[in-house]
Design a protein around this motif. Structure first.
Motif, PDB file in Angstrom:
ATOM      1  N   ASP A   1       0.299  73.588  36.563  1.00  0.00           N
ATOM      2  CA  ASP A   1      -0.499  73.133  37.702  1.00  0.00           C
ATOM      3  C   ASP A   1      -1.110  71.757  37.463  1.00  0.00           C
ATOM      4  O   ASP A   1      -1.356  71.004  38.410  1.00  0.00           O
ATOM      5  CB  ASP A   1      -1.623  74.132  37.991  1.00  0.00           C
ATOM      6  CG  ASP A   1      -1.076  75.522  38.245  1.00  0.00           C
ATOM      7  OD1 ASP A   1       0.083  75.622  38.682  1.00  0.00           O
ATOM      8  OD2 ASP A   1      -1.811  76.502  38.008  1.00  0.00           O
ATOM      9  N   ASP A   2      -1.396  71.393  36.212  1.00  0.00           N
ATOM     10  CA  ASP A   2      -2.154  70.177  35.929  1.00  0.00           C
ATOM     11  C   ASP A   2      -1.390  69.116  35.160  1.00  0.00           C
ATOM     12  O   ASP A   2      -1.791  67.951  35.177  1.00  0.00           O
ATOM     13  CB  ASP A   2      -3.418  70.529  35.128  1.00  0.00           C
ATOM     14  CG  ASP A   2      -4.298  71.523  35.857  1.00  0.00           C
ATOM     15  OD1 ASP A   2      -4.439  71.374  37.085  1.00  0.00           O
ATOM     16  OD2 ASP A   2      -4.823  72.439  35.217  1.00  0.00           O
ATOM     17  N   GLY A   3      -0.340  69.463  34.450  1.00  0.00           N
ATOM     18  CA  GLY A   3       0.336  68.482  33.622  1.00  0.00           C
ATOM     19  C   GLY A   3       1.767  68.859  33.350  1.00  0.00           C
ATOM     20  O   GLY A   3       2.319  69.806  33.925  1.00  0.00           O
ATOM     21  N   ALA A   4       2.387  68.074  32.440  1.00  0.00           N
ATOM     22  CA  ALA A   4       3.796  68.293  32.113  1.00  0.00           C
ATOM     23  C   ALA A   4       4.009  68.032  30.634  1.00  0.00           C
ATOM     24  O   ALA A   4       3.290  67.250  29.999  1.00  0.00           O
ATOM     25  CB  ALA A   4       4.696  67.400  32.957  1.00  0.00           C
ATOM     26  N   GLU A   5       5.015  68.675  30.089  1.00  0.00           N
ATOM     27  CA  GLU A   5       5.403  68.481  28.700  1.00  0.00           C
ATOM     28  C   GLU A   5       6.354  67.301  28.607  1.00  0.00           C
ATOM     29  O   GLU A   5       7.284  67.163  29.406  1.00  0.00           O
ATOM     30  CB  GLU A   5       6.082  69.745  28.176  1.00  0.00           C
ATOM     31  CG  GLU A   5       6.626  69.620  26.762  1.00  0.00           C
ATOM     32  CD  GLU A   5       7.481  70.802  26.371  1.00  0.00           C
ATOM     33  OE1 GLU A   5       7.751  70.959  25.166  1.00  0.00           O
ATOM     34  OE2 GLU A   5       7.896  71.560  27.275  1.00  0.00           O
TER      35      GLU A   5
ATOM     36  N   GLY B  68      -1.200  70.174  23.837  1.00  0.00           N
ATOM     37  CA  GLY B  68      -1.827  70.812  24.992  1.00  0.00           C
ATOM     38  C   GLY B  68      -1.248  72.200  25.198  1.00  0.00           C
ATOM     39  O   GLY B  68      -0.452  72.698  24.391  1.00  0.00           O
ATOM     40  N   ARG B  69      -1.651  72.804  26.285  1.00  0.00           N
ATOM     41  CA  ARG B  69      -1.173  74.151  26.629  1.00  0.00           C
ATOM     42  C   ARG B  69      -0.707  74.130  28.081  1.00  0.00           C
ATOM     43  O   ARG B  69      -1.417  73.636  28.972  1.00  0.00           O
ATOM     44  CB  ARG B  69      -2.256  75.197  26.436  1.00  0.00           C
ATOM     45  CG  ARG B  69      -2.839  75.234  25.032  1.00  0.00           C
ATOM     46  CD  ARG B  69      -3.690  76.454  24.825  1.00  0.00           C
ATOM     47  NE  ARG B  69      -2.906  77.677  24.757  1.00  0.00           N
ATOM     48  CZ  ARG B  69      -2.354  78.141  23.627  1.00  0.00           C
ATOM     49  NH1 ARG B  69      -2.498  77.468  22.499  1.00  0.00           N
ATOM     50  NH2 ARG B  69      -1.668  79.263  23.631  1.00  0.00           N
TER      51      ARG B  69
ATOM     52  N   MET C  54       1.672  66.512  25.763  1.00  0.00           N
ATOM     53  CA  MET C  54       1.429  66.867  27.157  1.00  0.00           C
ATOM     54  C   MET C  54       0.658  65.742  27.830  1.00  0.00           C
ATOM     55  O   MET C  54      -0.251  65.144  27.232  1.00  0.00           O
ATOM     56  CB  MET C  54       0.635  68.178  27.246  1.00  0.00           C
ATOM     57  CG  MET C  54       0.415  68.677  28.648  1.00  0.00           C
ATOM     58  SD  MET C  54      -0.363  70.315  28.646  1.00  0.00           S
ATOM     59  CE  MET C  54      -0.542  70.574  30.416  1.00  0.00           C
ATOM     60  N   VAL C  55       1.042  65.426  29.064  1.00  0.00           N
ATOM     61  CA  VAL C  55       0.362  64.385  29.833  1.00  0.00           C
ATOM     62  C   VAL C  55      -0.072  64.968  31.178  1.00  0.00           C
ATOM     63  O   VAL C  55       0.571  65.894  31.691  1.00  0.00           O
ATOM     64  CB  VAL C  55       1.271  63.162  30.064  1.00  0.00           C
ATOM     65  CG1 VAL C  55       1.639  62.519  28.746  1.00  0.00           C
ATOM     66  CG2 VAL C  55       2.530  63.548  30.843  1.00  0.00           C
TER      67      VAL C  55
END
Length: 408
Positions: free
Chosen positions: A374-378, A80-81, A339-340
């Protein structure tokens, strides 16, 4: 009887001597000496610490039907990014590069207005007619200068031919040349004056064939294509210089619009020209993407905020000037291996966990969380790409896990 105590006496004597002459003797030597008289004794096994039982992974048993009923959504984790955004308010305004004012450059009277508010105009289209005495006089001056220049040109060419054959004098040839150059300068000056007053080259070239009755008539054309957003005069109004109105219309091309963004001074180091911007309006839910094109270097004296200008494509004219919007400025964008979504992470016993889909339901697995946006985490540890995890309503699994622990 005495023989039984002789070893004990010898051990005590040796111990006294060792303690006196060898105070740093190892404990093992002392024990060996002092315990020599106690007879053989089997040393007992040293107590070993009890091994902790391996902690069993927390498991929430659910069937497929129960998962669907609870509204738990699953998603295979992967690359993800990480994107960070700066949220700022903004206002849609017309683009300064696509705004024009249709004005007159001479005094006169408005004869006809061909466009109303909201009407579309093409570039070069006639939008109004004006009667002007100044225009008529300027046209007459130009035509007179043109005729005089053409006549003198013919005389100059004749005298040049005679001089080449040495039939006429050089003085006559030079006088004709000077006269022609003087009249040509006057013709060019008269043409430039008409151009300044708003006549196009084609209109000037067509003047010799124009009826004299229309000499005072001037066509006012739009410099750009767009829509009329303002009309400042009415038919019959006097316009021009000497404190009179000079502007007839305002026209705006709304195929592109600007968004004025108010950015606080503390956030200015994060903003630069060329950054991507997503603009949204709460009224209609519309969203569009653009880029920052200009950053005003001076802060607003009233709000103490910096003005940042973003440009949006607006082919359908859905973004109307004056609308209030919210903008998200993309501050950073970095790729990550795993990424989740933020909703997939739940805290269990003070540690971050995700619920991984297994055969019997969901298993709570501790993970190591890195950077977030803002939307997810590594996830830097505990998960591998491709593993399915609960990404929505995972709090239901956390509640079921807590309920099971309470019952135990």
């Amino acid at each position: 009887m005495l023989r039984r105590f002789i070893p004990v006496l010898l051990a005590l004597t040796c111990g006294f001597l060792i303690a006196t002459w060898w105070p740093d003797a190892p404990d093992a030597v002392r024990t060996m000496v002092t315990g020599a008289g106690k007879g053989p004794a089997a040393p007992g096994p040293e107590p070993q610490p009890a091994e902790a039982e391996p902690e069993k992974p927390a498991l929430v048993r659910l069937t497929d039907a129960q998962i669907a009923k609870a509204g738990i959504l699953m998603e295979a984790v992967g690359e993800g990014r990480l994107s960070r955004h700066l949220h700022v308010p903004g206002t849609v305004v017309p683009s300064a590069n696509l705004t024009a004012r249709i004005a007159v450059k001479t005094t006169g009277t408005v004869v006809e207005l061909r466009k109303g508010l909201g009407d579309r105009v093409a570039q070069g289209e006639v939008v109004a007619l004006l009667d002007s005495r100044e225009i008529a006089e300027s046209k007459g001056e130009y035509l007179a200068a043109r005729v005089s220049a053409e006549l003198q040109k013919a005389l100059y060419e004749r005298d040049k031919a005679l001089w080449d054959k040495r039939i006429s004098s050089e003085q006559q040839y030079l006088r004709s040349q000077a006269s022609y150059q003087d009249l040509k300068v006057k013709e060019d000056a008269a043409r430039r004056k008409l151009t300044f007053l708003g006549l196009s080259p084609a209109e000037i070239d067509a003047l010799p064939n124009q009826p004299e009755a229309q000499f005072e008539r001037q066509e006012i054309r739009s410099p750009i294509a767009g829509r009329i957003v303002e009309r400042r005069v009415d038919p019959g109004a006097a316009v021009g210089r000497d404190n009179l109105e000079t502007e007839l219309y305002s026209v705006v091309d709304l195929s592109k619009v600007w968004v004025d963004l108010a950015v606080s001074p503390g956030d200015m180091p994060l903003v630069r020209e060329g950054q991507a911007v997503t603009v949204r309006t709460e009224a209609t839910g519309e969203a569009a993407s653009g880029r920052i094109v200009f950053i005003v270097p001076v802060l607003d004296q009233n709000t103490r905020a910096a003005r940042v200008v973003a440009e949006l494509a607006n082919p359908d004219e859905t973004w109307r000037p004056g609308s209030f919007v919210t903008a998200e400025i993309l501050v950073s964008d970095k790729p990550v291996r795993v990424m989740v979504p933020a909703g997939a992470i739940q805290t269990l016993e003070g540690k971050p966990n995700v619920f991984v889909r297994v055969a019997d339901g969901f298993q709570a697995r501790p993970v190591t969380v890195g950077r977030s946006d803002d939307d997810g985490a590594e996830v830097t540890g505990g998960l591998e790409p491709g593993e399915p995890v609960a990404v929505a309503n995972s709090f239901t699994l956390k509640a079921e896990l807590g309920k099971a622990a309470a019952e135990d």
